[in-house]
Design a protein around this motif. Sequence first.
Motif, PDB file in Angstrom:
ATOM      1  N   HIS A  39       9.845  55.796  37.733  1.00 52.22           N
ATOM      2  CA  HIS A  39       9.683  55.234  39.075  1.00 52.22           C
ATOM      3  C   HIS A  39      10.854  54.378  39.560  1.00 52.22           C
ATOM      4  O   HIS A  39      10.907  54.049  40.746  1.00 52.22           O
ATOM      5  CB  HIS A  39       8.356  54.462  39.189  1.00 52.22           C
ATOM      6  CG  HIS A  39       8.314  53.169  38.436  1.00 52.22           C
ATOM      7  ND1 HIS A  39       7.528  52.116  38.829  1.00 52.22           N
ATOM      8  CD2 HIS A  39       8.935  52.756  37.292  1.00 52.22           C
ATOM      9  CE1 HIS A  39       7.667  51.117  37.990  1.00 52.22           C
ATOM     10  NE2 HIS A  39       8.512  51.484  37.045  1.00 52.22           N
ATOM     11  N   ASP A  58       1.171  52.592  42.335  1.00 55.56           N
ATOM     12  CA  ASP A  58       2.004  52.202  41.200  1.00 55.56           C
ATOM     13  C   ASP A  58       1.542  50.828  40.736  1.00 55.56           C
ATOM     14  O   ASP A  58       1.686  49.844  41.457  1.00 55.56           O
ATOM     15  CB  ASP A  58       3.471  52.173  41.673  1.00 55.56           C
ATOM     16  CG  ASP A  58       4.462  51.908  40.555  1.00 55.56           C
ATOM     17  OD1 ASP A  58       4.095  51.250  39.569  1.00 55.56           O
ATOM     18  OD2 ASP A  58       5.631  52.336  40.698  1.00 55.56           O
ATOM     19  N   SER A  86       1.317  55.909  39.271  1.00 57.13           N
ATOM     20  CA  SER A  86       2.389  55.497  38.379  1.00 57.13           C
ATOM     21  C   SER A  86       1.770  54.459  37.456  1.00 57.13           C
ATOM     22  O   SER A  86       1.644  53.282  37.810  1.00 57.13           O
ATOM     23  CB  SER A  86       3.565  54.900  39.168  1.00 57.13           C
ATOM     24  OG  SER A  86       4.530  55.868  39.468  1.00 57.13           O
TER      25      SER A  86
END
Length: 330
Positions: free
Chosen positions: A125, A161, A248
Amino acid sequence: MRTGLIYSERFLQHDTGPGHPERPDRLLAIHNQLQARGLLDALAPLPFGLADRRWLELVHTPTYVERVFAACEAGEPYIDSADSTTCPQSAEIAQLAAGGAITAVDAVMAGELHNAFCAMRPPGHHAEANLSMGFCLFNHVAIAAAYLIRRHGLQRVAIVDFDVHHGNGTQHLFERRSDVLFISMHQDPRHLYPGTGHAHETGRDAGEGYTLNVPLPPDSGDDVYLNALRSKVLPKLEAFDPQFLLLSAGFDASARDPLAHMLMTPKGFGQLTRELRAVAETHCRGRLVSLLEGGYHLEELANSVCHHVRALHETDAHDVAPRASTQMKT
C-alpha cells in the motif's frame, strides 16, 4: 460458501536480509497458527500465478515496472529507499502477489468463494505509481481495485486500509477518481511514517470526497478504533454503496508491534473485520477480499490474522456486537 486463501511458499523467497522487520518469518508464523487452530483446513486454497504486466501497469507506470525488474535482475540491494530491500527474486515475487490478488477477486466475482484472505508479501500500500516506499514494490490492493473496474466493469469499489501506517500509495493512485472510495484508519501522521493521511486530505478534482482519512492518536486501542469505524468509516461506506470491498489488512496497530504506538488486540481486529464484512454482506453481495499489509510482531501478527480469518469465515456475518464503546480483552 468458503473463504479462499492465497498463500505460496514462494513468497518466502523475497529475502530482505537479517534484521529487516518485513521478513519471511511473518508468513510462516501466520501459516503455522492458522494450521494449529484448525483454520487452514477450513479455507479454500487457490492456485494462482504471476500477474500479467498489463495489470501492474493499470496503476504503475511502465517505466517503473521495468525499473523494479531491472534492479532485481541486477542484484541491487534496494530500490528507491533503503527500507525497500530487494533480492534477485523480489520483483517476480511481488508480481506473484499481484497475481494472487487478481485470482482472489476473480474467484469471488465468479461466486466460487464468498470472500478471500491473501497471505502474501511483500506488502503493497505504500507503493506509488513510479516509486517504491515502505517495503512495498507493487501496490496489490490498488491493482485489484483497478482490475475490478477494468476487467469486471464495476463502478464502485471501496478500499478500507487499517494498517497503522497511512496507505499513501493507494490514496495517491485514486485521489482524482470517484469510482474508488479509499478509507484509511492509521496512527496520526504527525507521529508516524509516511507523514501523509491527514483528515483534510479528501481527494482532488473529480475525486474530491472519495478519500477519507481517519488519523488516530498514539495509544489508541480497540475502543477508539471501533468508535472511529462506527462513527466515520461505516457511514461513508453506506453512502458510497460499494459493489466490492477490498481490505488493506495491516496488523501493526497491535499493542506489541515494534514499528508503531497503538494498542489494538487480536480480538479487536476480529471485531473490526466482522463489522466491515457486514457492510460487504449488505452492499456487495458479500464480495470481499483482504490483502495482508503490515504487522511485525510475529506472535501478535499470527494471532490477529487468526481472528481476522475467523471473522471472514463465520457463518453469520451479521452477528456484530452492539455499537458501544468497549475495550476488548485478549
